[in-house]
Scaffold this motif. Sequence first.
Motif, PDB file in Angstrom:
ATOM      1  N   ASN A  78       3.007  -9.154   0.383  1.00 41.44           N
ATOM      2  CA  ASN A  78       2.510  -7.910   0.975  1.00 41.44           C
ATOM      3  C   ASN A  78       2.389  -8.088   2.484  1.00 41.44           C
ATOM      4  OD1 ASN A  78       1.312  -5.402   1.408  1.00 41.44           O
ATOM      5  ND2 ASN A  78      -0.738  -6.171   0.968  1.00 41.44           N
ATOM      6  N   ARG A  79       3.125  -7.283   3.242  1.00 45.89           N
ATOM      7  CA  ARG A  79       3.102  -7.347   4.697  1.00 45.89           C
ATOM      8  C   ARG A  79       3.025  -5.941   5.248  1.00 45.89           C
ATOM      9  NH1 ARG A  79       2.686 -11.745   3.246  1.00 45.89           N
ATOM     10  NH2 ARG A  79       3.871 -13.597   3.651  1.00 45.89           N
ATOM     11  N   LYS A  80       2.060  -5.733   6.125  1.00 46.88           N
ATOM     12  CA  LYS A  80       2.025  -4.473   6.848  1.00 46.88           C
ATOM     13  C   LYS A  80       1.538  -4.741   8.245  1.00 46.88           C
ATOM     14  CE  LYS A  80      -2.437  -2.329   5.914  1.00 46.88           C
ATOM     15  NZ  LYS A  80      -3.115  -1.204   5.299  1.00 46.88           N
ATOM     16  N   LYS A  81       2.092  -3.991   9.171  1.00 44.33           N
ATOM     17  CA  LYS A  81       1.717  -4.155  10.578  1.00 44.33           C
ATOM     18  C   LYS A  81       0.348  -3.524  10.776  1.00 44.33           C
ATOM     19  CE  LYS A  81       2.720  -2.363  15.052  1.00 44.33           C
ATOM     20  NZ  LYS A  81       2.579  -0.986  15.396  1.00 44.33           N
ATOM     21  N   ASP A  94       4.180  -1.017 -10.152  1.00 49.36           N
ATOM     22  CA  ASP A  94       4.642  -2.376 -10.462  1.00 49.36           C
ATOM     23  C   ASP A  94       5.140  -3.086  -9.205  1.00 49.36           C
ATOM     24  OD1 ASP A  94       4.003  -1.998 -13.125  1.00 49.36           O
ATOM     25  OD2 ASP A  94       6.079  -1.642 -13.770  1.00 49.36           O
ATOM     26  N   LYS A  95       5.875  -2.370  -8.372  1.00 48.90           N
ATOM     27  CA  LYS A  95       6.392  -2.948  -7.126  1.00 48.90           C
ATOM     28  C   LYS A  95       5.223  -3.374  -6.228  1.00 48.90           C
ATOM     29  CE  LYS A  95       9.425  -3.688  -3.765  1.00 48.90           C
ATOM     30  NZ  LYS A  95      10.384  -4.760  -3.779  1.00 48.90           N
ATOM     31  N   SER A  96       4.225  -2.528  -6.112  1.00 54.17           N
ATOM     32  CA  SER A  96       3.056  -2.837  -5.291  1.00 54.17           C
ATOM     33  C   SER A  96       2.339  -4.080  -5.822  1.00 54.17           C
ATOM     34  CB  SER A  96       2.098  -1.639  -5.274  1.00 54.17           C
ATOM     35  OG  SER A  96       0.946  -1.946  -4.544  1.00 54.17           O
ATOM     36  N   ARG A  97       2.089  -4.103  -7.120  1.00 52.84           N
ATOM     37  CA  ARG A  97       1.400  -5.249  -7.736  1.00 52.84           C
ATOM     38  C   ARG A  97       2.196  -6.540  -7.559  1.00 52.84           C
ATOM     39  NH1 ARG A  97      -0.201  -1.585 -11.680  1.00 52.84           N
ATOM     40  NH2 ARG A  97       1.599  -2.029 -12.965  1.00 52.84           N
ATOM     41  N   GLU A  98       3.501  -6.451  -7.724  1.00 54.77           N
ATOM     42  CA  GLU A  98       4.361  -7.629  -7.608  1.00 54.77           C
ATOM     43  C   GLU A  98       4.326  -8.206  -6.188  1.00 54.77           C
ATOM     44  OE1 GLU A  98       6.542 -10.601  -9.228  1.00 54.77           O
ATOM     45  OE2 GLU A  98       5.565  -8.952 -10.274  1.00 54.77           O
ATOM     46  N   LEU A  99       4.368  -7.344  -5.183  1.00 53.97           N
ATOM     47  CA  LEU A  99       4.288  -7.802  -3.794  1.00 53.97           C
ATOM     48  C   LEU A  99       2.965  -8.530  -3.537  1.00 53.97           C
ATOM     49  CD1 LEU A  99       5.762  -4.716  -1.905  1.00 53.97           C
ATOM     50  CD2 LEU A  99       6.750  -7.024  -1.996  1.00 53.97           C
ATOM     51  N   GLU A 109       0.828  -1.205   0.000  1.00 50.16           N
ATOM     52  CA  GLU A 109       0.000   0.000   0.000  1.00 50.16           C
ATOM     53  C   GLU A 109       0.871   1.266   0.000  1.00 50.16           C
ATOM     54  OE1 GLU A 109      -4.078   1.461   2.283  1.00 50.16           O
ATOM     55  OE2 GLU A 109      -2.971  -0.268   3.041  1.00 50.16           O
ATOM     56  N   ALA A 110       2.008   1.206   0.678  1.00 47.40           N
ATOM     57  CA  ALA A 110       2.932   2.345   0.677  1.00 47.40           C
ATOM     58  C   ALA A 110       3.527   2.549  -0.714  1.00 47.40           C
ATOM     59  CB  ALA A 110       4.036   2.142   1.715  1.00 47.40           C
ATOM     60  N   TRP A 111       3.894   1.452  -1.376  1.00 40.95           N
ATOM     61  CA  TRP A 111       4.425   1.563  -2.742  1.00 40.95           C
ATOM     62  C   TRP A 111       3.367   2.141  -3.677  1.00 40.95           C
ATOM     63  CZ3 TRP A 111       9.379   1.476  -3.570  1.00 40.95           C
ATOM     64  CH2 TRP A 111      10.217   0.729  -2.751  1.00 40.95           C
ATOM     65  N   ASN A 112       2.130   1.716  -3.512  1.00 39.84           N
ATOM     66  CA  ASN A 112       1.046   2.242  -4.336  1.00 39.84           C
ATOM     67  C   ASN A 112       0.871   3.749  -4.106  1.00 39.84           C
ATOM     68  OD1 ASN A 112      -1.224   1.607  -6.204  1.00 39.84           O
ATOM     69  ND2 ASN A 112      -2.397   2.469  -4.514  1.00 39.84           N
TER      70      ASN A 112
END
Length: 176
Positions: free
Chosen positions: A165-168, A154-159, A131-134
């Motif tokens: 995709n990991r977020k606290k 692209d980085k967001s989609r790839e994760l 979400e941060a990359w997006n």
Amino acid sequence: PARPPLFTRVGLFDKILGKAKSHHREGLRLSYREGKYLEAIPHFDLALEIDPSLPYVWHDRGVCFRELGRDNEALLNFNKAVELAPDDEEFIFSRADLLKTIGILRHRQDYLESAIQNLNILVEKNPNHAEAWNCLGICSRELGKEALSRQYYDKSRELIRQGKNRKKIRNLDLLT
């Protein structure tokens, strides 16, 4: 010797008795569970009156202001939460996301650049925060940096595609 004023002693007793956490939980119940943001704010205020060093209370109070469309007040609260807990991903993201929103709505490049600074801090701490990359992609696009924007998207989609995709996140159901 002079005794401290009564309200100072009461505040200390409230702190010892966990009243700040109790007020925080009630504010969360009203805001998170019931969507009663305006009604939740006084509970967060009471918690902060007892103990102004509680970053989650500042953050959750900021969420209420954000939901009420009171962006400036929300930002002040998010800033205080980040000041008290500078490494907390949730607080950094909330501030960055609001800066992005304000920047877009008010056509303010300085807010977008500040959002990017916060998001860069976040992805440095957690490179798997899709979400941060997006959001970096959105801010970059708004600043006219299309190629960079595509890289972030692209980085967001790839994760997400790779399941990385990991977020606290806090489980607010356990807190209310």
